[in-house]
Scaffold this motif. Structure first.
Motif, PDB file in Angstrom:
ATOM      1  N   ASP A 114      -3.537   2.402   1.462  1.00  0.00           N
ATOM      2  CA  ASP A 114      -4.599   1.423   1.244  1.00  0.00           C
ATOM      3  C   ASP A 114      -4.318   0.771  -0.112  1.00  0.00           C
ATOM      4  O   ASP A 114      -4.534   1.384  -1.157  1.00  0.00           O
ATOM      5  CB  ASP A 114      -5.943   2.169   1.244  1.00  0.00           C
ATOM      6  N   ARG A 162      -3.923   3.879  -2.607  1.00  0.00           N
ATOM      7  CA  ARG A 162      -4.189   5.239  -2.124  1.00  0.00           C
ATOM      8  C   ARG A 162      -3.308   5.566  -0.944  1.00  0.00           C
ATOM      9  O   ARG A 162      -3.034   4.698  -0.126  1.00  0.00           O
ATOM     10  CB  ARG A 162      -5.648   5.388  -1.676  1.00  0.00           C
ATOM     11  N   THR A 187      -5.663  -5.197   0.748  1.00  0.00           N
ATOM     12  CA  THR A 187      -6.957  -5.849   0.994  1.00  0.00           C
ATOM     13  C   THR A 187      -7.176  -6.978  -0.026  1.00  0.00           C
ATOM     14  O   THR A 187      -6.239  -7.701  -0.356  1.00  0.00           O
ATOM     15  CB  THR A 187      -8.098  -4.811   1.032  1.00  0.00           C
ATOM     16  N   GLU A 223     -10.829  -4.784   8.385  1.00  0.00           N
ATOM     17  CA  GLU A 223     -11.245  -3.797   7.385  1.00  0.00           C
ATOM     18  C   GLU A 223     -12.594  -3.185   7.796  1.00  0.00           C
ATOM     19  O   GLU A 223     -12.774  -1.969   7.764  1.00  0.00           O
ATOM     20  CB  GLU A 223     -11.393  -4.526   6.049  1.00  0.00           C
ATOM     21  N   ASP A 229     -19.351  -1.516   2.952  1.00  0.00           N
ATOM     22  CA  ASP A 229     -18.256  -1.128   2.059  1.00  0.00           C
ATOM     23  C   ASP A 229     -18.263  -2.118   0.899  1.00  0.00           C
ATOM     24  O   ASP A 229     -18.296  -3.333   1.124  1.00  0.00           O
ATOM     25  CB  ASP A 229     -16.935  -1.217   2.858  1.00  0.00           C
ATOM     26  N   TRP A 242     -11.326   2.920   6.027  1.00  0.00           N
ATOM     27  CA  TRP A 242     -10.775   2.227   7.190  1.00  0.00           C
ATOM     28  C   TRP A 242      -9.414   2.787   7.603  1.00  0.00           C
ATOM     29  O   TRP A 242      -8.909   2.520   8.691  1.00  0.00           O
ATOM     30  CB  TRP A 242     -10.656   0.719   6.931  1.00  0.00           C
TER      31      TRP A 242
HETATM   32 CA   LIG Z   1     -11.319  -1.113  -0.124  1.00  0.00          CA
END
Ligand SMILES: [Ca+2]
Ligand SMILES: O=c1[nH]cnc2c1ncn2[C@@H]1O[C@H](COP(=O)(O)OP(=O)(O)O)[C@@H](O)[C@H]1O
Length: 428
Positions: free
Chosen positions: A54, A61, A130, A172, A199, A412
């Motif tokens: 991510d 991450r 993202t 997402e 989120d 996600w």
């Molecule tokens: Ca995020």
């Protein structure tokens, strides 16, 4: 390392690719006839892994999932997850893409240790970026992504086509909705009562729920609705990602600095900051100088008015959500935990008004909170305004704040890994 056993048999389809998931607690009939160490179910041959990165706006991450395939007819179970993160996010390396890719390499080395060598070649690795990368220029974002791709190609893992890219904002929300509703067992059985999710990232924010009323579908713009199929039923989800409405982007918007060509020495001031404060802040590779209203007003009231300009009339307000409860994570969770509204480890249940109450307490007593982040007042006020004036929630709308369900991160990334495995033909 987190570990939990979650039988899966889920069916869903979106983005033109069918995908199936569901829950079942059935044990295999032959388990009773074998001692555990020789039971075919425990043979490690049916274990496989998936690696999902991510690349968020504030950090990168890695999620290394372990799955177990108990029988060819059943879909795999999630046996566990290894999670690690680094800060800052890839977008902070906009001008040093090689250095950015090194942070990915450091995390990927963990997977080399976690996945048994004979499974490396069968373990897919994917990175989805993202909002941080969505906000960069195409050229800078692509330079970062191609360096990351090189790191993947030098690794011993399976690198699928499109293994590195920027994720669509609507995915997402949908993928996080799948993760949460799967982990809470809402995607199986008769009485499905799915939960909506909120989120709040650094640069964007998502809202996703399954509308129950025909009226909601009629009143919603078409690009806020996405259909997918599950257990022979078609679900139409309401989902939207608001770019520039993440917590950190909102700080810049409140300061009047979002999307500005920042001139050296330019100072951005706000009544949401401690009066005497003057400091520097780096976000998305840009340096900002900011400070308090030295002579002017400070505190909750003027701060709320400033923040209101950022959210008022900017978001779609579906009537139906006013009476529903939502799962909320990311910065909703972090700021609630920072101010003891919830327990940091266990999370908790709040009402929307609790964020406003806490914002008043912090903003009207900034000197008492000066060991915390100077943005605490602004962040809490933004969260209160976003929920009430942005999305149109009621004061008493219930929010369930959670970081993990059954020891798996509510991100996600799990939904995305199911999707990946299905597209590679590794699940049924
Ligand atoms: Ca995020
Ligand atoms: O897997 C996760 N576990 C826990 N927190 C996460 C995870 N993924 C993201 N977060 C949270 O997301 C927030 C940061 O958002 P992010 O950096 O993802 O921005 P973006 O979504 O706008 O790109 C922080 O509150 C961080 O704790």
């Amino acid at each position: 390392m987190a570990s939990s056993r979650l039988p899966i048999l889920i069916a869903l389809a979106f983005s033109s690719l069918p995908f199936v998931l569901s829950h079942s607690n059935r044990e295999m009939w032959f388990q009773e006839f074998f001692p555990p160490n020789v039971c075919p179910i425990n043979a490690k041959a049916n274990t496989f892994y998936g690696i999902m990165f991510d690349a968020g706006s504030t950090g990168t991450r890695i999620h290394i999932y372990t799955f177990v395939q108990k029988s060819p007819e059943n879909l795999p179970e999630v046996e566990g997850e290894i999670f690690e993160s680094v800060k800052p996010g890839l977008s902070a390396y906009a001008d040093q893409p090689e250095k950015g890719a090194e942070t990915v390499k450091t995390l990927l080395d963990m997977a080399v240790d976690a996945v048994p060598p004979h499974l490396w070649k069968k373990t897919p690795v994917v990175l989805k970026a993202t909002a941080g990368l969505r906000l960069l220029s195409e050229e800078k974002a692509q330079a970062l992504l191609s360096e990351v791709k090189e790191v993947f190609e030098e690794s011993p893992f399976l690198v699928p086509e499109d293994s590195v890219g920027i994720m669509d904002g609507s995915h997402e929300g949908i993928l996080a909705w799948i993760t949460v509703n799967f982990l809470t067992g809402q995607l199986s059985g008769q009485n499905q009562q799915t939960v909506g999710i909120l989120d709040l990232g650094g640069a964007s924010t998502q809202i996703t729920f399954l509308p129950r009323f025909e009226e909601t579908l009629k009143e919603t713009p078409e690009d806020f609705l996405t259909s997918f199929e599950m257990f022979n039923s078609t679900y139409k989800l309401y989902t939207h990602s608001y770019l520039g409405f993440g917590l950190k982007a909102a700080r810049l918007a409140t300061l009047g600095a979002l999307n500005m060509e920042v001139v050296d020495g330019q100072m951005f001031r706000s009544s949401c900051l401690p009066k005497q404060l003057e400091a520097e802040w780096h976000f998305g590779g840009v340096k900002y100088q900011y400070g308090g209203n030295k002579e002017g007003e400070t505190g909750f009231k003027p701060c709320y008015l400033e923040v209101l300009k950022v959210v008022k009339g900017k978001l779609h307000q579906p009537e139906e959500i006013r009476g529903s409860s939502f799962y909320a994570f990311s910065y909703y969770y972090d700021r609630a935990a920072d101010t003891n509204l919830i327990d940091y480890e266990r999370g908790g249940v709040l009402e929307v008004r609790d964020f406003e109450r806490k914002a008043k307490e912090v903003c009207d007593n900034m000197e008492r909170y000066n060991s915390a982040s100077p943005f605490l007042c602004m962040d809490l006020t933004y969260i209160a305004a976003l929920l009430k004036e942005g999305f149109g929630f009621r004061d008493n709308t219930v929010l369930k704040l959670t970081k993990k369900v059954n020891n798996i991160e509510t991100s996600w990334t799990l939904g995305a890994t199911f999707y990946l495995l299905q597209s590679l033909g590794m699940t049924y």
